[in-house]
Design a protein around this motif. Sequence first.
Motif, PDB file in Angstrom:
ATOM      1  N   VAL A 103       0.863  -1.178   0.000  1.00 16.29           N
ATOM      2  CA  VAL A 103       0.000   0.000   0.000  1.00 16.29           C
ATOM      3  C   VAL A 103       0.896   1.223   0.000  1.00 16.29           C
ATOM      4  O   VAL A 103       1.779   1.365   0.844  1.00 16.29           O
ATOM      5  CB  VAL A 103      -0.935   0.016   1.230  1.00 16.29           C
ATOM      6  CG1 VAL A 103      -1.715   1.317   1.287  1.00 16.29           C
ATOM      7  CG2 VAL A 103      -1.864  -1.178   1.200  1.00 16.29           C
ATOM      8  N   PHE A 133      -3.310   0.628  -3.631  1.00 12.82           N
ATOM      9  CA  PHE A 133      -2.951  -0.772  -3.476  1.00 12.82           C
ATOM     10  C   PHE A 133      -2.183  -1.187  -4.725  1.00 12.82           C
ATOM     11  O   PHE A 133      -2.613  -0.914  -5.850  1.00 12.82           O
ATOM     12  CB  PHE A 133      -4.208  -1.629  -3.318  1.00 12.82           C
ATOM     13  CG  PHE A 133      -3.927  -3.095  -3.168  1.00 12.82           C
ATOM     14  CD1 PHE A 133      -3.393  -3.588  -1.991  1.00 12.82           C
ATOM     15  CD2 PHE A 133      -4.212  -3.974  -4.192  1.00 12.82           C
ATOM     16  CE1 PHE A 133      -3.131  -4.946  -1.845  1.00 12.82           C
ATOM     17  CE2 PHE A 133      -3.966  -5.327  -4.056  1.00 12.82           C
ATOM     18  CZ  PHE A 133      -3.423  -5.815  -2.880  1.00 12.82           C
ATOM     19  N   LEU A 154      -6.968   2.160  -2.824  1.00  9.90           N
ATOM     20  CA  LEU A 154      -7.112   1.202  -1.729  1.00  9.90           C
ATOM     21  C   LEU A 154      -8.572   0.960  -1.374  1.00  9.90           C
ATOM     22  O   LEU A 154      -8.954  -0.163  -1.055  1.00  9.90           O
ATOM     23  CB  LEU A 154      -6.327   1.689  -0.505  1.00  9.90           C
ATOM     24  CG  LEU A 154      -6.311   0.751   0.695  1.00  9.90           C
ATOM     25  CD1 LEU A 154      -5.719  -0.592   0.330  1.00  9.90           C
ATOM     26  CD2 LEU A 154      -5.553   1.381   1.847  1.00  9.90           C
ATOM     27  N   ALA A 174      -9.984  -1.910  -3.333  1.00 10.90           N
ATOM     28  CA  ALA A 174      -9.383  -3.239  -3.193  1.00 10.90           C
ATOM     29  C   ALA A 174     -10.227  -4.090  -2.247  1.00 10.90           C
ATOM     30  O   ALA A 174     -10.740  -3.604  -1.240  1.00 10.90           O
ATOM     31  CB  ALA A 174      -7.963  -3.106  -2.655  1.00 10.90           C
ATOM     32  N   ALA A 175     -10.370  -5.371  -2.573  1.00  7.07           N
ATOM     33  CA  ALA A 175     -11.141  -6.286  -1.726  1.00  7.07           C
ATOM     34  C   ALA A 175     -10.325  -6.659  -0.495  1.00  7.07           C
ATOM     35  O   ALA A 175      -9.120  -6.851  -0.573  1.00  7.07           O
ATOM     36  CB  ALA A 175     -11.503  -7.537  -2.508  1.00  7.07           C
ATOM     37  N   SER A 176     -10.979  -6.753   0.647  1.00 10.17           N
ATOM     38  CA  SER A 176     -10.306  -7.189   1.862  1.00 10.17           C
ATOM     39  C   SER A 176     -10.235  -8.716   1.853  1.00 10.17           C
ATOM     40  O   SER A 176     -10.964  -9.391   1.121  1.00 10.17           O
ATOM     41  CB  SER A 176     -11.044  -6.696   3.095  1.00 10.17           C
ATOM     42  OG  SER A 176     -12.306  -7.315   3.182  1.00 10.17           O
ATOM     43  N   LEU A 177      -9.377  -9.297   2.682  1.00  7.18           N
ATOM     44  CA  LEU A 177      -9.268 -10.755   2.722  1.00  7.18           C
ATOM     45  C   LEU A 177     -10.585 -11.455   3.038  1.00  7.18           C
ATOM     46  O   LEU A 177     -10.917 -12.441   2.372  1.00  7.18           O
ATOM     47  CB  LEU A 177      -8.179 -11.169   3.715  1.00  7.18           C
ATOM     48  CG  LEU A 177      -6.753 -10.882   3.276  1.00  7.18           C
ATOM     49  CD1 LEU A 177      -5.769 -11.238   4.380  1.00  7.18           C
ATOM     50  CD2 LEU A 177      -6.410 -11.612   1.994  1.00  7.18           C
ATOM     51  N   PRO A 178     -11.400 -10.982   4.012  1.00  4.17           N
ATOM     52  CA  PRO A 178     -12.676 -11.651   4.250  1.00  4.17           C
ATOM     53  C   PRO A 178     -13.606 -11.636   3.026  1.00  4.17           C
ATOM     54  O   PRO A 178     -14.364 -12.564   2.806  1.00  4.17           O
ATOM     55  CB  PRO A 178     -13.289 -10.884   5.415  1.00  4.17           C
ATOM     56  CG  PRO A 178     -12.110 -10.316   6.152  1.00  4.17           C
ATOM     57  CD  PRO A 178     -11.121  -9.997   5.052  1.00  4.17           C
ATOM     58  N   GLU A 179     -13.521 -10.591   2.187  1.00  7.77           N
ATOM     59  CA  GLU A 179     -14.354 -10.535   0.982  1.00  7.77           C
ATOM     60  C   GLU A 179     -13.930 -11.562  -0.047  1.00  7.77           C
ATOM     61  O   GLU A 179     -14.708 -11.966  -0.891  1.00  7.77           O
ATOM     62  CB  GLU A 179     -14.292  -9.137   0.365  1.00  7.77           C
ATOM     63  CG  GLU A 179     -14.981  -8.072   1.189  1.00  7.77           C
ATOM     64  CD  GLU A 179     -14.759  -6.674   0.618  1.00  7.77           C
ATOM     65  OE1 GLU A 179     -13.758  -6.467  -0.100  1.00  7.77           O
ATOM     66  OE2 GLU A 179     -15.576  -5.800   0.908  1.00  7.77           O
ATOM     67  N   TRP A 180     -12.671 -11.998  -0.027  1.00 11.02           N
ATOM     68  CA  TRP A 180     -12.153 -12.969  -0.984  1.00 11.02           C
ATOM     69  C   TRP A 180     -12.540 -14.381  -0.604  1.00 11.02           C
ATOM     70  O   TRP A 180     -12.428 -15.291  -1.411  1.00 11.02           O
ATOM     71  CB  TRP A 180     -10.638 -12.861  -1.071  1.00 11.02           C
ATOM     72  CG  TRP A 180     -10.174 -11.685  -1.863  1.00 11.02           C
ATOM     73  CD1 TRP A 180     -10.593 -10.407  -1.729  1.00 11.02           C
ATOM     74  CD2 TRP A 180      -9.206 -11.687  -2.889  1.00 11.02           C
ATOM     75  NE1 TRP A 180      -9.937  -9.595  -2.620  1.00 11.02           N
ATOM     76  CE2 TRP A 180      -9.063 -10.373  -3.346  1.00 11.02           C
ATOM     77  CE3 TRP A 180      -8.426 -12.666  -3.467  1.00 11.02           C
ATOM     78  CZ2 TRP A 180      -8.191 -10.014  -4.358  1.00 11.02           C
ATOM     79  CZ3 TRP A 180      -7.553 -12.295  -4.464  1.00 11.02           C
ATOM     80  CH2 TRP A 180      -7.453 -10.989  -4.907  1.00 11.02           C
TER      81      TRP A 180
END
Length: 55
Positions: free
Chosen positions: A21, A29, A45, A48-54
């Motif tokens: 970042v 990002f 940023l 950008a998708a967060s890890l929980p969204e992935w």
Amino acid sequence: MEPDTVAPAKVAAESEVMASVEEGPTDTFIIADVSTDDAYMTLPLVDAASLPEWR
């Protein structure tokens, strides 16, 4: 109706991908394949998708 899909990309066995970042007026990002010249992508940023969204 056919789904709008993209064919899977072939991935090199020895590629190395990193993300970071960059802080500034607009936080950015950056994701890059450091084993290949000019293989990177940037986006704000907030987009950008967060890890929980992935998951």
